[in-house]
Design an enzyme around this catalytic site. Sequence first.
Site, PDB file in Angstrom:
ATOM      1  N   MET A  81       0.807  -1.213   0.000  1.00 30.60           N
ATOM      2  CA  MET A  81       0.000   0.000   0.000  1.00 30.60           C
ATOM      3  C   MET A  81       0.847   1.274   0.000  1.00 30.60           C
ATOM      4  SD  MET A  81      -2.979  -1.109   2.730  1.00 30.60           S
ATOM      5  CE  MET A  81      -3.997   0.333   2.433  1.00 30.60           C
ATOM      6  N   HIS A  82       0.181   2.399  -0.317  1.00 32.60           N
ATOM      7  CA  HIS A  82       0.665   3.769  -0.082  1.00 32.60           C
ATOM      8  C   HIS A  82       1.811   4.243  -0.975  1.00 32.60           C
ATOM      9  CE1 HIS A  82      -1.743   3.271   3.482  1.00 32.60           C
ATOM     10  NE2 HIS A  82      -0.866   2.506   4.097  1.00 32.60           N
ATOM     11  N   ASP A 240      -2.787  -4.908  -0.170  1.00 34.94           N
ATOM     12  CA  ASP A 240      -2.373  -6.185   0.417  1.00 34.94           C
ATOM     13  C   ASP A 240      -3.204  -6.562   1.635  1.00 34.94           C
ATOM     14  OD1 ASP A 240      -1.266  -4.209   2.065  1.00 34.94           O
ATOM     15  OD2 ASP A 240       0.799  -4.892   1.825  1.00 34.94           O
TER      16      ASP A 240
END
Length: 499
Positions: A81-82, A240
Site C-alpha cells: 500500500m501507499h 495487500d
Amino acid sequence: MKYVIGVDLGTSAVKVLLVNQEGEVVKEAAKAYPLIQEKSGYSEQDPEEWVEKTAEALAELAAGFNGDPADIEGISFSGQMHGLVLLDERHRPLRNAILWNDTRTTEQCRQIYEIAGRERLLQITKNLALEGFTLPKILWVRQHEPEIFQRAKVFLLPKDYLRFRMTGKIHMEYSDAAGTLLLDLEKKEWSKELCRLLSIDPAICPPLVEPHACVGTLSKEFAERCGLKETTKVFAGGADNACGAIGAGILSEGSTLCSIGTSGVVLSYEERGDKDFQGKVHYFYHGKENAYYIMGVTLAAGYSLSWFKDAFAKKESFDDFLKGIDRVPPGSDGLLFAPYIVGERTPHADAAIRGSFIGIDSSHTREHFIRAVIEGITFSLNESIEIFRKSGKRVDTVVSIGGGAKNETWLQIQADIFNAKIIKLSSEQGPGMGAAMLAAYGCGWFESLEECAKEFLQTKKVYEPVEENVKIYQEMYEIYKNIYSQTKVLSHQLKNFRK
C-alpha cells in the site's frame, strides 16, 4: 479445470499463485527485488523491478503448468500500500517509487494538518496524516523535486503500475485509494476539497474502479513474454491488507485477522464507512464491494525478527534460529522488546521513535532475546486489538496469517497475549490467495466472495489461550505499554546521530 492467478506484489518480493476451481494452489513462484535506502528513513524501489520480476515469475509458472494456458481465465493483484509512482505524459516513471515504509515526510504531514485541519481530514478520509501515506509523498516531491513534479500527469500505487504495464490501462481501485489520504471514504470519490486546499490538480488522480472489476486483458507483448494468453482477463485487485482479509475469510462483522509480514496488521471487518474512530486506527475500503475494515499497524513486525536474525545469525535458517524458544517461559524471564526499529504506526504515529530491549540480565540467553522479540511484536499488535475492544468490538477469534503463522510457539504466544482463539488455515497464502479469489469471483465462478471463501478456505488448527500464560502476559503488557512514553525523549534526542 479452470484456473486463476493471484499476484502478490510485496515489499521484498513478488509471489504468484496458480489456483484451480477448488481453491488448490497448483503452482507458485516468487522473485525478490531490492530496497533502495539512500538515507535513514528513505525507502524506494525501481518500478521496473516489479515488472521484470513479475514477468519472470509468471513465465516460470506458465512453464511448469501442464495444462492449456487458455484455461487460465483471470489474473488479479494484491499490492503493498501507499507507495507513490509518478508517471509523465507517456506514462513512464519519473523517479523511483517512494514506499509505504518511507518516513521522510514528517514536515508534509504537518503541512496537511495546518492547511486542511486535522478534524476535517478525519471527516473526509477517516485517517490521520502519517508519513507512510501517499499524499505526503506527493507534497514532498512537489517541494523537493519541483522539476519532476511539473512533469507528473498521473500517480499510481505499486500494483496499479504493474497492472498498467500488463494491460496498458490506467486505473486505481478503492481499497488502495483509501490509503492515499485523498479519497473521500464515504462518497467513494477523490476529494475535490482536499485537492483544492492542497493545490493538487485532480487530473493526476486515476479513474477509480471496484477491486473485482475487470479492467482489460493481457497485452499481446506481456502475454507472449510470460507464456500466457491475450484473452486472460485482468481484474483490479486490492491493497495487500484488503486481499489478506479476503484470503483469510474476513468477510463479515465480528471477524478479525492478524497478518505478520514485514509489517504487521490487526484488521477487523466493518459494514459501514461512517463510523468515527478518531484516527486511532486506519479505516479503509475493503476488497469486498461496499464494505470496510479498521486496521492497526506495527511497522516492523516480521522485519524486527528478520533484522535480529540477520544481525546475529545471518547464516542460520529460520527454523534453526527459532529452536529453543519454546523452552523460554512466557515473559522471557523479564526481558521486553519494543519493535520500533523503523518508527511506529499504531497507536503511536511516530517516525522518530526507535526500538529497545528493556530488562537485560546476565542470565538471558540468545533464546530469551529471540522470544522477547516475538513477544514484543505481539504486544505491539495487541495494542490494536485493545483499541478494537474498547470501541465495542468483540475479538475472541483471530485468523493468523503470514510469518507469525508459520511457527507453533508464536501462534500460541498470539493466543495467550491476545487472549483469543487463534485459527491457522490449512492453506495459508494470505494476500496472494485473496487476489486469486477476486479473480475467481470476477470470472463468475461464485456468486459472492463468501461462497468463494467457503470453497477455498479450511481451518487446520485452533490455538486456545492458556489461562496461566494469559495472566503473565497481561502483567507484562501493562509494563510494555510504558516503554513508548519512557523512551520517546531519548529516541528523539538520538535522531541526529543516525545516518
